[in-house]
Design a protein around this motif. Structure first.
Motif, PDB file in Angstrom:
ATOM      1  N   GLY A 243     -37.185 -15.084 -33.776  1.00 10.36           N
ATOM      2  CA  GLY A 243     -36.670 -14.132 -33.179  1.00 10.36           C
ATOM      3  C   GLY A 243     -36.555 -12.846 -34.077  1.00 10.36           C
ATOM      4  O   GLY A 243     -37.689 -12.635 -34.893  1.00 10.36           O
ATOM      5  N   ASN A 336     -34.362 -20.594 -33.509  1.00  7.51           N
ATOM      6  CA  ASN A 336     -34.618 -19.220 -32.794  1.00  7.51           C
ATOM      7  C   ASN A 336     -33.123 -18.492 -32.970  1.00  7.51           C
ATOM      8  O   ASN A 336     -32.159 -18.803 -32.278  1.00  7.51           O
ATOM      9  N   ASP A 338     -32.383 -15.527 -31.853  1.00  7.82           N
ATOM     10  CA  ASP A 338     -32.290 -14.859 -30.712  1.00  7.82           C
ATOM     11  C   ASP A 338     -31.237 -15.853 -29.673  1.00  7.82           C
ATOM     12  O   ASP A 338     -30.733 -15.126 -28.793  1.00  7.82           O
ATOM     13  N   GLU A 339     -31.356 -17.072 -29.890  1.00  3.21           N
ATOM     14  CA  GLU A 339     -30.856 -17.858 -28.838  1.00  3.21           C
ATOM     15  C   GLU A 339     -29.392 -18.270 -29.350  1.00  3.21           C
ATOM     16  O   GLU A 339     -28.708 -18.970 -28.717  1.00  3.21           O
ATOM     17  N   ARG A 342     -25.363 -17.306 -27.567  1.00  5.60           N
ATOM     18  CA  ARG A 342     -25.557 -17.212 -26.038  1.00  5.60           C
ATOM     19  C   ARG A 342     -24.714 -18.106 -25.333  1.00  5.60           C
ATOM     20  O   ARG A 342     -24.482 -19.293 -25.728  1.00  5.60           O
TER      21      ARG A 342
END
Length: 342
Positions: A243, A336, A338-339, A342
């Motif tokens: 990420g 990750n 970036d996840e 969410r």
């Protein structure tokens, strides 16, 4: 066994080791390889013994030019010659239908064989002098990080092989790209120095095998080296952090425990005082990351770190190869950032 050391000018005595059925460490542009006469089943079997390599893990035959393909392969598609014209000599292996003279031990009993024409001038000179196809996996103990210098290879193979040729540091740093040309569309089996984007520029549609991004199951059979087993791993367990680089660096810093080590992009190397840190290269320089990834992983084996956190590039370009090697070193234990949330 006394392992002889050769310089880059010692092509003839080095090639003679191959010709008489011995094992030779050879430099390539990707990593150092453990080479033997690819037409001699006993010599090839000795590769597996020296490495402790699983018998169902096929090998690659190295040749000096595409003109040799017809000697060892059949039903060669036009795509093979298109790829050879663009990328050979270079870090690309093509899976093709094997010819009758290729021993089963090379292919792990498959009806296909991997063929590569390496770019390293010393390697090419040895292949030409030996006048034989050379079967050669990476020159490390099976499962360990691949060697990108002669000294790395000697750490694993000194006393187990007949000789090693020092051709300097490898310029690519990760193993060759492997593409299967016996299926339609062609299938990427292992990412490497030739990128997926470059393959698609030449061939059009190229599929990506699931094993590039996940572990193969026990019942699955690898069609190429590096697909099935845990590879490239240092002694300490690895966790890969993917990420946004800055967010990944923050995540590692907040989760580090005493005794942990870090592989990170150069920009973040100063954020982990008191920990062993190995630099992967600048966050934007994936070619540098490819050159350094195995060096960084291997360096931890000279330390007493209990666990390793590793930053990882995205999948664009040669980043896919770096991400694949780090993920396999970690047994696909990946976070990750970036996840999250969410």
């Amino acid at each position: 066994m006394n392992t002889r050391r050769f310089g880059p000018d010692d092509v003839v005595p080095a090639a003679e080791i191959i010709r008489r059925g011995g094992l030779l460490g050879i430099p390539t542009e990707t990593v150092y390889g453990l080479g033997a006469n690819g037409l001699d089943p006993e010599a090839v079997a000795n590769i597996f013994a020296a490495k402790g390599r699983p018998q169902d893990n096929p090998l690659i035959l190295h040749i000096p030019s595409s003109a040799w393909l017809e000697r060892y392969c059949r039903n060669i598609p036009d795509a093979a010659y298109a790829l050879a014209d663009r990328f050979w000599p270079g870090p690309l292996t093509m899976i093709l239908e094997r010819g009758d003279m290729v021993p089963d031990v090379v292919t792990a009993g498959l009806d296909t064989v991997g063929m590569r024409c390496p770019a390293h001038p010393v390697c090419r000179a040895i292949l030409t002098a030996a006048d034989l196809p050379v079967a050669a996996p990476s020159g490390n103990t099976s499962g360990r990080p691949s060697p990108t210098t002669a000294q790395h290879m000697l750490e694993d193979m000194d006393g187990k092989i007949d000789g090693i040729v020092d051709g300097g540091p490898c310029t690519v740093g990760v193993e060759s790209t492997i593409i299967d040309l016996t299926v339609m569309p062609p299938r990427l089996l292992r990412p490497g120095g030739v990128t997926l984007e470059e393959l698609r520029e030449t061939l059009g549609e190229v599929a990506v095998d699931q094993a590039v991004r996940r572990l193969m199951g026990e019942g699955e059979h690898p069609r190429a080296p590096g697909m099935k087993y845990r590879h490239y791993a240092p002694k300490a367990p690895v966790t890969v952090v993917r990420g946004d680089p800055a967010r990944g660096a923050d995540y590692i810093r907040t989760h580090l425990e005493e005794g942990d080590g870090v592989v990170c992009f150069d920009e973040f190397a100063g954020q982990y005082p008191g920990h062993v840190v190995e630099r992967l290269g600048p966050a934007r320089d994936k070619a540098a990351q490819a050159r350094h990834v195995f060096d960084a992983l291997r360096a931890f084996d000279d330390t007493d770190v209990s666990a390793i956190w590793a930053q990882c590039p995205d999948d664009a370009g040669i980043g896919l190869a770096v991400a694949n090697r780090l993920s396999k070193a970690a047994g696909f234990h990946i976070i990750n950032v970036d996840e999250m949330g969410r």
